[in-house]
Design a protein around this motif. Structure first.
Motif, short mmCIF file in Angstrom:
data_model
loop_
_atom_site.label_atom_id
_atom_site.label_comp_id
_atom_site.label_asym_id
_atom_site.label_seq_id
_atom_site.Cartn_x
_atom_site.Cartn_y
_atom_site.Cartn_z
N PRO A 342 50.24 34.32 47.08
CA PRO A 342 50.53 34.72 45.91
C PRO A 342 50.64 33.62 44.67
O PRO A 342 50.91 33.84 43.58
N GLY A 343 50.70 32.53 45.09
CA GLY A 343 50.82 31.15 44.11
C GLY A 343 51.85 30.17 44.77
O GLY A 343 52.72 30.37 45.61
N GLY A 344 51.62 29.04 44.35
CA GLY A 344 52.44 27.77 44.79
C GLY A 344 51.81 27.15 46.07
O GLY A 344 52.34 26.25 46.49
N GLY A 345 50.80 27.66 46.53
CA GLY A 345 50.66 27.32 47.95
C GLY A 345 49.50 26.19 47.88
O GLY A 345 48.82 26.03 46.56
N PRO A 346 48.79 25.91 48.78
CA PRO A 346 47.50 24.90 48.73
C PRO A 346 46.16 25.34 48.05
O PRO A 346 45.48 25.10 47.60
N ILE A 347 46.12 27.07 48.20
CA ILE A 347 45.09 27.75 47.54
C ILE A 347 45.56 28.14 46.24
O ILE A 347 46.69 28.73 46.44
N PRO A 348 44.90 27.97 45.01
CA PRO A 348 45.16 28.68 43.86
C PRO A 348 45.52 30.18 44.03
O PRO A 348 44.88 30.76 44.74
N SER A 349 46.61 30.53 43.11
CA SER A 349 46.92 31.95 43.05
C SER A 349 45.63 32.75 42.53
O SER A 349 45.88 33.99 43.00
N ARG A 350 44.93 32.45 41.90
CA ARG A 350 43.50 33.01 41.42
C ARG A 350 42.72 32.74 42.15
O ARG A 350 42.12 31.49 42.53
N PRO A 351 41.94 33.89 42.85
CA PRO A 351 40.96 33.53 43.87
C PRO A 351 39.63 33.02 43.20
O PRO A 351 39.46 33.24 41.92
N ASP A 352 38.88 32.56 43.88
CA ASP A 352 37.49 31.85 43.44
C ASP A 352 36.55 33.26 43.74
O ASP A 352 36.34 33.61 44.70
N TRP A 353 36.40 33.98 42.39
CA TRP A 353 35.58 35.14 42.29
C TRP A 353 34.20 35.08 43.16
O TRP A 353 33.85 35.93 43.63
N ARG A 354 33.62 33.81 42.75
CA ARG A 354 32.27 33.57 43.40
C ARG A 354 32.42 33.46 44.73
O ARG A 354 31.56 34.18 45.69
N LEU A 355 33.44 32.90 45.42
CA LEU A 355 33.39 32.95 46.84
C LEU A 355 33.90 34.44 47.51
O LEU A 355 33.26 34.77 48.58
N VAL A 356 34.78 34.99 46.67
CA VAL A 356 35.22 36.36 47.22
C VAL A 356 34.09 37.38 47.20
O VAL A 356 33.60 38.13 48.07
N THR A 357 33.13 37.13 46.05
CA THR A 357 31.85 37.94 45.77
C THR A 357 30.81 37.77 46.99
O THR A 357 30.15 38.53 47.67
N ALA A 358 30.61 36.17 47.41
CA ALA A 358 30.10 36.00 48.47
C ALA A 358 30.51 36.82 49.98
O ALA A 358 29.42 36.97 50.57
N MET A 359 31.77 36.52 49.95
CA MET A 359 32.25 37.30 51.19
C MET A 359 31.96 38.77 51.16
O MET A 359 31.72 39.42 52.24
N SER A 360 31.86 39.20 49.96
CA SER A 360 31.66 40.79 49.93
C SER A 360 30.26 41.16 50.42
O SER A 360 29.77 42.03 51.09
N VAL A 361 29.21 40.40 50.02
CA VAL A 361 27.68 40.66 50.07
C VAL A 361 27.36 40.07 51.60
O VAL A 361 26.28 40.47 51.96
N ALA A 362 28.06 39.10 51.93
CA ALA A 362 27.51 38.67 53.37
C ALA A 362 28.20 39.60 54.33
O ALA A 362 27.57 39.18 55.42
N GLY A 363 28.88 40.38 54.11
CA GLY A 363 29.00 41.52 55.32
C GLY A 363 27.62 42.22 55.48
O GLY A 363 27.85 43.69 55.13
N VAL A 364 26.67 41.79 56.02
CA VAL A 364 25.56 42.55 56.13
C VAL A 364 25.57 43.63 57.40
O VAL A 364 26.29 43.33 58.31
N ARG A 365 24.65 44.74 57.51
CA ARG A 365 24.70 45.70 58.53
C ARG A 365 23.41 45.13 59.34
O ARG A 365 22.48 44.50 59.00
N GLY A 366 23.37 45.60 60.60
CA GLY A 366 22.44 45.27 61.55
C GLY A 366 21.86 46.46 62.37
O GLY A 366 22.17 47.47 62.14
N ALA A 367 21.26 46.04 63.41
CA ALA A 367 20.89 46.72 64.56
C ALA A 367 21.99 47.79 65.25
O ALA A 367 21.50 48.95 65.49
#
Length: 549
Positions: A342-367
């Protein structure tokens, strides 16, 4: 002969698809190439595979899930356990609820339980497809491990949700607490059965080997049978066969680094498993593509009686559902980032939207998604046809292809130049481990030299040669420079056996040092596997006739 012909065509297709993907130089992901090639095979009309979902699950899933569980770094998986479990279970339930209602809004004629069944088969991501899609894309290490871990476990939750939705359709009722108890029994029982069976088999194997000796071919066959045994036992017990296979692989990963098998067995077993993975991965996507023409024909035949509005509308359904899956993942991943940081940690409180978007489209479906859809029964309790079954299968197949295309088009751009969070420096850890194993080898040689009853000139010369090699290695590791000097072998022409024995002694000391470090959790299983493979290759050389120094 027909099944023999099918096997030959599929094996040839695996080889050809890899060649095509290499010619395309990574511009089109391998799964898409294999699906397209499979569809071309299916369009010939002379090659038709009746894909039985239960047989598909048993043939293909156990070894692939076992291998993924075997190779996933357990340390990194435990470090990301919170995120992985939230995606594997929380996101699956979130997706089933959200997507189920959306499908019912899009296609009101489809009963709500059937909408939830479609959402259930689409909720789990595919570990094979996910790995293949990011093979040629620079992916942050932690993101890759999270995707792998999620895909290992979410099949179980998705298939449980599918069973519940199908049961609600068949019986017309749903009991929440019974569903929760079934999920708990399925998950915990599957993990226990997979882990226990692997441990029991490995213990029995070690007991037999200690008395009768080790036969490499037998050990490899046993490793191939373990995932099938775990899968079938868990399935008979009503537990998650998927989690049983994964747990079996994870336990095997821990047992492997104990060095309980001969080096030649580990080397040959690795080669066999790499071939199995290469073959099964390719066949899965070829079969998926081969099924598309028949799925299309079935939906065309049933479109009028089901009241659907044409292929154009079905295309819109597939596009809307694929987009909804990405949006639901985006919302869930964003919420996880905000909750954990939520803030104050090693990762910024504002997420990297490109990385979050990549996580979203990388969840592909398969056989697994297609097999799950095809496992829906043909009829319900009163004998009438299962409502909209062909539609569910068609949409599932379409979403698989659409999710793969979306990931193939967007992931390279999303991950290009993305700001990465700090990750552990494995290079320094590996350097320190190599120094420690070299020192252990030197100590073993020194002990052997001291304890030799009557050192002869040949033994002393061999010990000096081996010691010199390790000292040069230490100098090179410490200074990061090439300190290798030419070896003078003229004086040791008569010390072949002594040198070989000392080198084997030193290599076994290296292996013992690696096993000690991984047991103390000072190095990862990934790094231990690399170091053990190096010692295995060297020891195999020195125990073979070609290894004459």
């Amino acid at each position: 002969m027909r099944y023999f012909d099918i096997i030959l065509v599929l094996l040839l297709g695996v080889v050809v698809s890899h060649g095509i993907a290499r010619l395309l130089q990574g511009r089109v992901a391998l799964p898409l190439v294999q699906i397209a090639l499979g569809a071309l095979i299916g369009l010939t009309g002379t090659f038709a595979v009746d894909l039985e979902p239960e047989l598909f699950f048993v043939l293909f899933l156990p070894p692939l899930l076992f291998l993924d569980g075997w190779r996933v770094p357990t340390e990194e998986l435990s470090h990301n356990a919170g995120i992985v479990l939230s995606l594997a279970f929380g996101l699956v339930f979130f997706t089933v609820l959200g997507l189920g209602w959306l499908v019912h809004v899009l296609v009101p004629a489809v009963p709500l339980p059937v909408c939830f069944a479609l959402a259930a088969v689409l909720s789990p991501t595919d570990v094979v497809a996910a790995g293949a899609m990011v093979a040629n894309v620079p992916v942050p290490r932690r993101m890759l491990r999270i995707l792998e871990g999620e895909a290992l476990f979410n099949d179980a939750s998705g298939l449980v949700c599918l069973r519940l939705a199908v049961a609600a359709t068949l019986m017309g009722s749903f009991h929440f607490w019974d569903a929760l108890a079934e999920l708990a029994w399925s998950a915990l029982g599957g993990v226990f059965i997979g882990a226990a069976l692997t441990w029991l088999v490995s213990s029995a194997k070690s007991w037999v080997v200690s008395r009768l000796g080790e036969v490499t071919s037998s050990q490899i066959i046993i490793s191939l049978l373990i995932p099938y045994g775990a899968y079938l036992v868990a399935d008979r017990a009503g537990c998650s066969a998927v989690l049983a296979a994964v747990a079996a692989g994870m336990v095997m990963s821990r047992l492997e680094v104990r060095g309980l098998v001969l080096p030649i067995t580990r080397i040959r077993r690795t080669t066999v498993w790499e071939t199995v993975q290469f073959t099964l991965n390719g066949i899965i996507f070829l079969l998926l593509g081969e099924q598309l023409p028949s799925v299309l024909a079935n939906i065309n035949a049933s479109m009028a009686e089901d009241g659907h509005r044409g292929f154009g509308w079905l295309g819109l359904y597939i596009a809307a559902i694929t987009l909804a899956l990405a949006v639901l993942r985006f919302v869930w991943v964003t919420a996880i980032v905000w909750i954990r940081h939520p803030g104050g940690g090693p990762i910024p409180s504002r997420p990297d939207w490109r990385l979050v978007t990549a996580m979203s489209v990388a969840g592909v479906r398969g056989a697994v998604t297609l097999a799950g859809a095809m496992s829906i029964p043909l009829t319900i309790a009163d004998g009438s046809a299962f409502p909209a079954r062909d539609l569910v299968i068609f949409i599932a197949a379409g979403v698989i292809v659409a999710s793969l295309v979306l990931a193939n088009l967007t992931l390279p751009g999303l991950l290009r130049g993305v700001a990465l969070t700090a990750e552990p420096d494995e290079t320094q850890r590996a350097l320190e481990a190599r120094i420690e194993v070299a020192q252990a080898a030197l100590a073993a040689v020194a002990t052997a030299e001291t304890g030799h009853p009557a050192p002869e000139s040949g033994f002393v010369a061999a010990a000096a040669l081996v010691t010199g090699d390790y000292q040069r290695r230490l100098t090179q590791l410490s200074s990061d420079k090439d300190a290798t000097q030419p070896e003078d072998r003229a004086d040791i022409a008569k010390t072949v056996q002594e040198e070989r024995g000392l080198r084997l002694l030193a290599l076994r000391a290296e292996r013992a040092a690696v096993i000690g470090m991984v047991r103390q959790r000072r190095i990862s299983t990934d790094l231990a596997r690399i170091l053990l493979r190096e010692t295995d290759l060297a020891e195999t050389y020195y125990v073979s006739p070609a290894g004459t120094p």
